[in-house]
Design a protein around this motif. Sequence first.
Motif, PDB file in Angstrom:
ATOM      1  N   LEU A  14       1.091  -1.429  -0.055  1.00 30.73           N
ATOM      2  CA  LEU A  14       0.245  -0.133  -0.334  1.00 30.73           C
ATOM      3  C   LEU A  14       1.149   1.351  -0.023  1.00 30.73           C
ATOM      4  O   LEU A  14       0.302   1.976  -0.944  1.00 30.73           O
ATOM      5  CB  LEU A  14      -1.074  -0.005   1.313  1.00 30.73           C
ATOM      6  N   THR A  15       2.052   1.077   0.707  1.00 32.00           N
ATOM      7  CA  THR A  15       2.930   2.527   0.881  1.00 32.00           C
ATOM      8  C   THR A  15       2.984   2.618  -0.832  1.00 32.00           C
ATOM      9  O   THR A  15       3.375   4.202  -1.223  1.00 32.00           O
ATOM     10  CB  THR A  15       4.321   2.335   1.297  1.00 32.00           C
ATOM     11  N   ARG A  16       3.740   1.153  -1.153  1.00 31.04           N
ATOM     12  CA  ARG A  16       4.317   1.188  -3.180  1.00 31.04           C
ATOM     13  C   ARG A  16       2.776   2.290  -3.803  1.00 31.04           C
ATOM     14  O   ARG A  16       3.037   3.182  -4.223  1.00 31.04           O
ATOM     15  CB  ARG A  16       4.504   0.199  -3.957  1.00 31.04           C
ATOM     16  N   SER A  17       1.684   1.666  -3.676  1.00 27.54           N
ATOM     17  CA  SER A  17       0.757   2.177  -4.292  1.00 27.54           C
ATOM     18  C   SER A  17       0.548   3.736  -4.167  1.00 27.54           C
ATOM     19  O   SER A  17      -0.365   3.963  -4.612  1.00 27.54           O
ATOM     20  CB  SER A  17       0.043   1.053  -4.225  1.00 27.54           C
ATOM     21  N   GLY A  18       0.924   3.862  -3.294  1.00 25.97           N
ATOM     22  CA  GLY A  18       0.252   5.032  -2.737  1.00 25.97           C
ATOM     23  C   GLY A  18       1.358   6.525  -2.798  1.00 25.97           C
ATOM     24  O   GLY A  18       0.911   7.860  -2.344  1.00 25.97           O
ATOM     25  N   LEU A  19       2.188   6.268  -3.766  1.00 24.76           N
ATOM     26  CA  LEU A  19       3.172   7.197  -4.180  1.00 24.76           C
ATOM     27  C   LEU A  19       2.296   8.158  -4.103  1.00 24.76           C
ATOM     28  O   LEU A  19       2.986  10.043  -5.021  1.00 24.76           O
ATOM     29  CB  LEU A  19       4.164   6.421  -4.754  1.00 24.76           C
ATOM     30  N   THR A  20       1.308   8.270  -5.221  1.00 23.30           N
ATOM     31  CA  THR A  20       0.420   9.139  -5.561  1.00 23.30           C
ATOM     32  C   THR A  20      -1.402   8.975  -4.994  1.00 23.30           C
ATOM     33  O   THR A  20      -1.272   7.684  -5.001  1.00 23.30           O
ATOM     34  CB  THR A  20       0.330   9.647  -7.031  1.00 23.30           C
ATOM     35  N   PRO A  21      -2.001   9.780  -4.893  1.00 19.52           N
ATOM     36  CA  PRO A  21      -3.125   9.208  -4.604  1.00 19.52           C
ATOM     37  C   PRO A  21      -4.136   8.996  -5.084  1.00 19.52           C
ATOM     38  O   PRO A  21      -4.971   7.850  -5.679  1.00 19.52           O
ATOM     39  CB  PRO A  21      -3.384  10.744  -4.202  1.00 19.52           C
ATOM     40  N   LEU A  22      -3.638   8.584  -6.550  1.00 14.77           N
ATOM     41  CA  LEU A  22      -3.885   7.914  -8.118  1.00 14.77           C
ATOM     42  C   LEU A  22      -3.937   6.670  -7.942  1.00 14.77           C
ATOM     43  O   LEU A  22      -4.328   5.919  -8.266  1.00 14.77           O
ATOM     44  CB  LEU A  22      -3.851   9.582  -9.155  1.00 14.77           C
ATOM     45  N   GLY A  23      -2.572   6.740  -7.627  1.00 16.60           N
ATOM     46  CA  GLY A  23      -2.533   5.209  -7.492  1.00 16.60           C
ATOM     47  C   GLY A  23      -2.874   4.464  -6.683  1.00 16.60           C
ATOM     48  O   GLY A  23      -3.066   2.695  -7.312  1.00 16.60           O
ATOM     49  N   SER A  24      -3.732   4.622  -5.607  1.00 21.47           N
ATOM     50  CA  SER A  24      -4.012   3.813  -4.139  1.00 21.47           C
ATOM     51  C   SER A  24      -5.286   3.436  -5.514  1.00 21.47           C
ATOM     52  O   SER A  24      -5.896   1.862  -5.205  1.00 21.47           O
ATOM     53  CB  SER A  24      -4.357   4.474  -3.674  1.00 21.47           C
ATOM     54  N   LEU A  25      -6.089   4.100  -6.002  1.00 19.41           N
ATOM     55  CA  LEU A  25      -7.439   4.790  -6.702  1.00 19.41           C
ATOM     56  C   LEU A  25      -6.672   2.869  -7.980  1.00 19.41           C
ATOM     57  O   LEU A  25      -7.891   2.503  -8.390  1.00 19.41           O
ATOM     58  CB  LEU A  25      -7.832   5.067  -7.175  1.00 19.41           C
ATOM     59  N   ALA A  26      -6.405   3.483  -8.730  1.00 17.22           N
ATOM     60  CA  ALA A  26      -5.831   2.355 -10.130  1.00 17.22           C
ATOM     61  C   ALA A  26      -5.236   1.456  -9.091  1.00 17.22           C
ATOM     62  O   ALA A  26      -5.696   0.183 -10.275  1.00 17.22           O
ATOM     63  CB  ALA A  26      -4.283   2.715 -10.293  1.00 17.22           C
ATOM     64  N   CYS A  27      -4.744   1.048  -8.027  1.00 17.85           N
ATOM     65  CA  CYS A  27      -4.085  -0.127  -8.085  1.00 17.85           C
ATOM     66  C   CYS A  27      -5.197  -1.594  -6.931  1.00 17.85           C
ATOM     67  O   CYS A  27      -5.274  -1.880  -5.889  1.00 17.85           O
ATOM     68  CB  CYS A  27      -2.875  -0.829  -6.670  1.00 17.85           C
ATOM     69  N   ASN A  28      -6.249   0.245  -6.482  1.00 20.50           N
ATOM     70  CA  ASN A  28      -8.064  -0.931  -5.743  1.00 20.50           C
ATOM     71  C   ASN A  28      -7.332  -1.610  -4.531  1.00 20.50           C
ATOM     72  O   ASN A  28      -8.036  -2.154  -3.778  1.00 20.50           O
ATOM     73  CB  ASN A  28      -8.257  -2.104  -6.591  1.00 20.50           C
ATOM     74  N   THR A  29      -6.593  -0.428  -3.800  1.00 19.38           N
ATOM     75  CA  THR A  29      -5.344  -0.528  -2.058  1.00 19.38           C
ATOM     76  C   THR A  29      -6.194   0.949  -1.754  1.00 19.38           C
ATOM     77  O   THR A  29      -5.639   0.921  -0.307  1.00 19.38           O
ATOM     78  CB  THR A  29      -3.922  -0.347  -2.389  1.00 19.38           C
ATOM     79  N   ASN A  30      -7.082   1.767  -2.167  1.00 22.48           N
ATOM     80  CA  ASN A  30      -8.101   3.031  -1.683  1.00 22.48           C
ATOM     81  C   ASN A  30      -8.899   2.956  -0.824  1.00 22.48           C
ATOM     82  O   ASN A  30      -9.309   1.675  -0.309  1.00 22.48           O
ATOM     83  CB  ASN A  30      -8.426   4.066  -2.658  1.00 22.48           C
ATOM     84  N   ALA A  31      -9.445   3.620  -0.314  1.00 20.78           N
ATOM     85  CA  ALA A  31     -10.751   3.711   0.754  1.00 20.78           C
ATOM     86  C   ALA A  31     -11.354   4.326   0.220  1.00 20.78           C
ATOM     87  O   ALA A  31     -11.520   5.231  -0.172  1.00 20.78           O
ATOM     88  CB  ALA A  31     -10.063   4.656   1.957  1.00 20.78           C
ATOM     89  N   PRO A  32     -12.947   3.860   1.369  1.00 20.88           N
ATOM     90  CA  PRO A  32     -12.982   3.096   1.865  1.00 20.88           C
ATOM     91  C   PRO A  32     -12.686   1.440   1.577  1.00 20.88           C
ATOM     92  O   PRO A  32     -13.439   0.336   1.911  1.00 20.88           O
ATOM     93  CB  PRO A  32     -14.260   3.354   2.255  1.00 20.88           C
ATOM     94  N   ASP A  33     -12.980   0.714  -0.135  1.00 21.87           N
ATOM     95  CA  ASP A  33     -12.736   0.009  -0.323  1.00 21.87           C
ATOM     96  C   ASP A  33     -12.444  -1.320   0.282  1.00 21.87           C
ATOM     97  O   ASP A  33     -12.551  -1.806  -0.003  1.00 21.87           O
ATOM     98  CB  ASP A  33     -13.083  -0.181  -1.909  1.00 21.87           C
ATOM     99  N   GLU A  34     -10.511  -0.514   0.691  1.00 23.24           N
ATOM    100  CA  GLU A  34     -10.120  -1.783   1.227  1.00 23.24           C
ATOM    101  C   GLU A  34     -10.269  -2.067   2.307  1.00 23.24           C
ATOM    102  O   GLU A  34     -10.321  -2.972   2.799  1.00 23.24           O
ATOM    103  CB  GLU A  34      -8.634  -0.795   0.981  1.00 23.24           C
ATOM    104  N   GLY A  35     -10.702  -1.503   3.620  1.00 21.16           N
ATOM    105  CA  GLY A  35     -11.542  -2.009   4.310  1.00 21.16           C
ATOM    106  C   GLY A  35     -12.740  -2.298   4.299  1.00 21.16           C
ATOM    107  O   GLY A  35     -13.162  -3.248   5.226  1.00 21.16           O
ATOM    108  N   ASN A  36     -13.924  -2.046   3.479  1.00 17.86           N
ATOM    109  CA  ASN A  36     -14.497  -2.901   3.379  1.00 17.86           C
ATOM    110  C   ASN A  36     -14.668  -3.617   2.686  1.00 17.86           C
ATOM    111  O   ASN A  36     -15.172  -4.858   3.351  1.00 17.86           O
ATOM    112  CB  ASN A  36     -16.346  -1.642   2.326  1.00 17.86           C
ATOM    113  N   MET A  37     -13.418  -4.155   2.222  1.00 19.23           N
ATOM    114  CA  MET A  37     -13.261  -5.270   1.513  1.00 19.23           C
ATOM    115  C   MET A  37     -13.190  -6.317   2.725  1.00 19.23           C
ATOM    116  O   MET A  37     -12.752  -7.880   2.971  1.00 19.23           O
ATOM    117  CB  MET A  37     -12.411  -5.644   0.518  1.00 19.23           C
ATOM    118  N   TYR A  38     -12.253  -5.538   3.805  1.00 17.19           N
ATOM    119  CA  TYR A  38     -11.285  -6.466   4.740  1.00 17.19           C
ATOM    120  C   TYR A  38     -12.529  -6.856   5.610  1.00 17.19           C
ATOM    121  O   TYR A  38     -12.379  -8.160   6.668  1.00 17.19           O
ATOM    122  CB  TYR A  38     -10.240  -5.465   5.704  1.00 17.19           C
TER     123      TYR A  38
END
Length: 389
Positions: free
Chosen positions: A75-99
């Motif tokens: 998640l740190t690597r995907s977060g190098l840009t806010p758009l990276g988390s969205l691109a890799c599907n590691t973003n909030a709130p989806d990541e927490g909801n999947m968990y």
Amino acid sequence: MTISAEVLDLADRVEAFVREVVFPHEHDPRRDAHGAPTDALVQELRDKARAAGVLTPHIRPDGSHRSQRETAVLLTRSGLTPLGSLACNTNAPDEGNMYLIAHVGSPELKARFLPQMHDGRARSAFLMTEPWEDGGAGADPSMLKTTCRRDGNHWVVNGRKCFITGFEGATIGIVMARAEEGACMFLVDLPDPAIRIEHIPNTIDSSMPGGHATLAIENLRIPADQMLGKAGEGFKYAQVRLSPARLSHCMRWLGACQRAQEIATDYACRREAFGKVLIDHEGVGFKLAENKILLQQCELMIDWCAGVLDTGDLGTVESSMTKVAVSEALMTVADNCVQVMGGTGVTGKTIVETVFREIRAFRIYDGPTEVHKWSLAKKIKRDWKTAQA
């Protein structure tokens, strides 16, 4: 626990994808009225992430979650840009909801809702926070006002919600409401005519599609088999979600601030003033040095908390401590980066200004710093009383 070579290789591929494919889209004009990336842009990037084998990297192909320490690296690597988390599907709130769904949902609910989220085809929303004007739940979830009552083989929900991140455009929702038995959680398909958007406020942050909506829920009928877990145990399930979600925020924003530090460093090593490059002026160089120290401290705090969660402990205290330490440290890092870059730092020329705004909001996400400190102080007092006895 050491991080496996397989995860380290995956993390390298995530970083390469974010740098080579996502970075060029940071100034993509496809933004909504609130400045957030549109779903069309997100889905285009997710298609590319899927093709690159880096979509939803924190969840294994069989649907099981990786350890928190492994998740931190990814998640740190995907977060190098806010758009990276969205691109890799590691973003909030989806990541927490999947968990949460993976850990609490019935086999039927998991089979119905998780595949489309894991594949990045669906966005979700977590409907808990309520308007303060109604005396509703915010940082104190025990103030929950939204009600649910049984009606045959359904539950009927009524109330208002606010700051519901990503609601507009989401196709899955987790609704929290209060019954006679206590707090309950439900999975629902969205949109639903019984849930109406009252308004979407402009907020200091702009990285999350769908904004932070205020909602009116009027006689929302939910089949009883769409309850997450058991009636009355909603607060317990919220804790299952909240500790890892707090930590995930720390992971992603650590990556963003590492990137901001890269940009500010490059600027300070190129820009000349008063006869030398900026970094050679102690007032500038020391800010970047302070940032390097703070970023390392954040990484260590995240790793420590992740290790606690990986033992199976809820990590409530540890996640509160980490959320406070990391959010406050990263605020300093982001502010230093803006300051080092001067006028350029407050423009949209780089993402440093964006990161500064996002980190300011992060200090409030999943509990303001002051609430976490208050909770920690209560524990300190309890421990003191126990020691006296």
